[in-house]
Design a protein around this motif. Structure first.
Motif, mmCIF file in Angstrom:
data_model
loop_
_atom_site.group_PDB
_atom_site.id
_atom_site.type_symbol
_atom_site.label_atom_id
_atom_site.label_comp_id
_atom_site.label_asym_id
_atom_site.label_seq_id
_atom_site.Cartn_x
_atom_site.Cartn_y
_atom_site.Cartn_z
ATOM 1 N N LEU A 55 0.811 -1.288 0.042
ATOM 2 C CA LEU A 55 0.102 -0.011 -0.040
ATOM 3 C C LEU A 55 0.932 1.308 0.023
ATOM 4 C CD1 LEU A 55 -2.486 -1.103 2.807
ATOM 5 C CD2 LEU A 55 -3.084 -0.821 0.440
ATOM 6 N N ARG A 56 0.483 2.299 -0.688
ATOM 7 C CA ARG A 56 0.967 3.635 -0.501
ATOM 8 C C ARG A 56 0.400 4.326 0.568
ATOM 9 N NH1 ARG A 56 -1.138 6.515 -4.148
ATOM 10 N NH2 ARG A 56 0.664 8.285 -4.391
ATOM 11 N N PRO A 57 1.698 5.056 1.202
ATOM 12 C CA PRO A 57 1.215 5.737 2.378
ATOM 13 C C PRO A 57 -0.072 6.766 2.261
ATOM 14 C CG PRO A 57 3.720 5.550 2.413
ATOM 15 C CD PRO A 57 3.075 4.999 1.212
ATOM 16 N N GLU A 58 0.057 7.512 1.100
ATOM 17 C CA GLU A 58 -0.737 8.369 0.779
ATOM 18 C C GLU A 58 -2.278 7.761 0.723
ATOM 19 O OE1 GLU A 58 3.121 9.616 -0.432
ATOM 20 O OE2 GLU A 58 1.952 7.728 -0.910
ATOM 21 N N THR A 59 -2.508 6.492 0.510
ATOM 22 C CA THR A 59 -3.703 5.786 0.370
ATOM 23 C C THR A 59 -4.350 5.622 1.651
ATOM 24 O OG1 THR A 59 -3.114 4.722 -1.908
ATOM 25 C CG2 THR A 59 -5.032 3.738 -0.462
ATOM 26 N N VAL A 60 -3.505 4.954 2.797
ATOM 27 C CA VAL A 60 -3.947 4.770 3.928
ATOM 28 C C VAL A 60 -4.172 6.094 4.840
ATOM 29 C CG1 VAL A 60 -3.305 3.839 6.165
ATOM 30 C CG2 VAL A 60 -2.659 2.800 4.121
ATOM 31 N N ALA A 61 -3.268 7.205 4.274
ATOM 32 C CA ALA A 61 -3.518 8.599 4.949
ATOM 33 C C ALA A 61 -4.979 9.208 4.313
ATOM 34 C CB ALA A 61 -2.499 9.619 4.611
ATOM 35 N N ARG A 62 -5.220 8.785 3.138
ATOM 36 C CA ARG A 62 -6.627 9.107 2.785
ATOM 37 C C ARG A 62 -7.788 8.495 3.483
ATOM 38 N NH1 ARG A 62 -7.191 9.769 -3.793
ATOM 39 N NH2 ARG A 62 -5.459 11.166 -3.060
ATOM 40 N N ALA A 63 -7.413 7.330 3.843
ATOM 41 C CA ALA A 63 -8.729 6.459 4.429
ATOM 42 C C ALA A 63 -8.930 7.101 5.808
ATOM 43 C CB ALA A 63 -8.391 4.962 4.328
ATOM 44 N N ILE A 64 -7.760 7.402 6.316
ATOM 45 C CA ILE A 64 -7.829 8.124 7.815
ATOM 46 C C ILE A 64 -8.387 9.409 7.751
ATOM 47 C CG2 ILE A 64 -6.426 9.066 9.707
ATOM 48 C CD1 ILE A 64 -4.296 6.725 9.210
ATOM 49 N N ARG A 65 -8.287 10.067 6.821
ATOM 50 C CA ARG A 65 -8.834 11.393 6.223
ATOM 51 C C ARG A 65 -10.469 11.070 6.383
ATOM 52 N NH1 ARG A 65 -8.043 17.263 5.950
ATOM 53 N NH2 ARG A 65 -10.319 17.714 6.085
ATOM 54 N N THR A 66 -10.727 10.296 5.526
ATOM 55 C CA THR A 66 -12.134 9.887 5.189
ATOM 56 C C THR A 66 -12.856 9.702 6.695
ATOM 57 O OG1 THR A 66 -11.880 9.378 3.131
ATOM 58 C CG2 THR A 66 -13.910 8.532 3.918
ATOM 59 N N ALA A 67 -12.105 9.040 7.433
ATOM 60 C CA ALA A 67 -12.828 8.214 8.829
ATOM 61 C C ALA A 67 -12.896 9.956 9.661
ATOM 62 C CB ALA A 67 -11.984 7.461 9.401
ATOM 63 N N ILE A 68 -12.213 10.567 9.723
ATOM 64 C CA ILE A 68 -12.299 12.087 10.408
ATOM 65 C C ILE A 68 -13.339 12.757 10.061
ATOM 66 C CG2 ILE A 68 -10.821 13.859 10.746
ATOM 67 C CD1 ILE A 68 -8.356 12.251 11.030
ATOM 68 N N ASP A 69 -13.427 12.700 8.528
ATOM 69 C CA ASP A 69 -14.483 13.722 8.013
ATOM 70 C C ASP A 69 -15.919 13.061 8.074
ATOM 71 O OD1 ASP A 69 -12.495 15.696 7.524
ATOM 72 O OD2 ASP A 69 -12.225 15.042 5.283
ATOM 73 N N THR A 70 -15.818 11.783 8.394
ATOM 74 C CA THR A 70 -17.212 11.143 8.450
ATOM 75 C C THR A 70 -18.165 11.907 9.123
ATOM 76 O OG1 THR A 70 -16.350 9.152 8.166
ATOM 77 C CG2 THR A 70 -18.598 9.080 9.220
ATOM 78 N N PRO A 71 -19.533 12.365 8.872
ATOM 79 C CA PRO A 71 -20.340 13.020 9.475
ATOM 80 C C PRO A 71 -20.648 12.475 10.922
ATOM 81 C CG PRO A 71 -21.090 13.191 7.405
ATOM 82 C CD PRO A 71 -20.140 12.011 7.565
ATOM 83 N N ARG A 72 -21.121 13.291 12.020
ATOM 84 C CA ARG A 72 -21.126 12.774 13.460
ATOM 85 C C ARG A 72 -22.313 11.852 13.550
ATOM 86 N NH1 ARG A 72 -16.985 13.809 16.636
ATOM 87 N NH2 ARG A 72 -18.320 13.617 18.302
#
Length: 233
Positions: A204-221
């Motif tokens: 996996l590319r680090p950027e791909t994993v970082a984007r998945a983490i970003r998506t989790a953080i941005d998930t609506p409340r």
């Protein structure tokens, strides 16, 4: 308690990322930099020089995470924290027959106990923001392979820690991320220890994993992203 709804419209979220000097940690920092005030952790100031030069708006947070007096001093000034990303860790691999008490202790200390203590110290700041704790786990936190016993034990423990934290702190979101092998310097060392040629495209590319983490953080409340599993294609 100060939740997201209480934040001023122009107030940046604050994120602390451990192990942010390179690899996945640096990729996560780049992903969050546009709209977060970053605290970037590493063992020493030298380990942060490159990423801080790249992200001049970020603040270095150099501390040895297993020096608990130093960690307590470093967390003291943090009164609100929106995102805590536990990315720092070690991988000291070997068979059970070849392992030592030192290896087990150091692996569990770095990958689990230090995470628990840093989180505990930051709970007031996380509660104040209705924050999000991201635990960078591993595929080894879901299954154990030969030669990975101490590492897998630390990651199974990390998953259990996240599950308990999620139940104990209902105002927080807690996400365990289980990526497969990532193309990082740590991975190069692991593959060298396995005696294999390094092929970056296998990981996996680090950027791909970082984007998945970003998506989790941005998930609506209204949603709680509890677990993310990523595998190389």
């Amino acid at each position: 308690m100060q939740l997201e709804a209480d934040r001023a419209p122009d107030e940046q979220r604050v994120a602390l990322i451990t192990g942010a000097g390179r690899g996945l940690g640096a990729a996560i920092a780049r992903e969050l930099a546009p709209d977060h005030r970053l605290l970037l952790g590493a063992r020493t100031p030298a380990g942060l020089e490159s990423i801080l030069a790249e992200l001049p708006g970020a603040t270095g947070w150099p501390v040895e995470l297993t020096d608990y007096a130093a960690v307590a001093a470093a967390t003291g000034p943090i009164d609100r924290l929106d995102v805590l990303v536990h990315n720092a860790g070690i991988a000291d691999l070997g068979t059970i027959a070849e392992s030592s008490v030192r290896q087990w202790r150091e692996t569990l200390e770095a990958n689990l106990i230090a995470v628990a203590e840093l989180t505990r110290l930051l709970l007031p700041a996380l509660r104040a923001a209705g924050g999000h704790v991201v635990l960078v786990n591993s595929g080894a936190g879901l299954r154990a392979n030969a030669g990975w016993a101490s590492y897998a034990a630390s990651k199974f423990g990390l998953r259990a820690f996240g599950d308990a934290l999620r139940l104990e702190e209902p105002s927080l979101r807690v996400t365990s991320v289980h990526p497969g092998r990532i193309d990082t310097d740590m991975q190069r060392a692991i593959v060298a220890g396995e005696g294999r040629a390094y092929e970056p495209d296998q990981f996996l590319r680090p950027e791909t994993v970082a984007r998945a983490i970003r998506t989790a953080i941005d998930t609506p409340r209204d949603a709680h992203p509890t677990e993310i599993v990523l595998r190389p294609w």
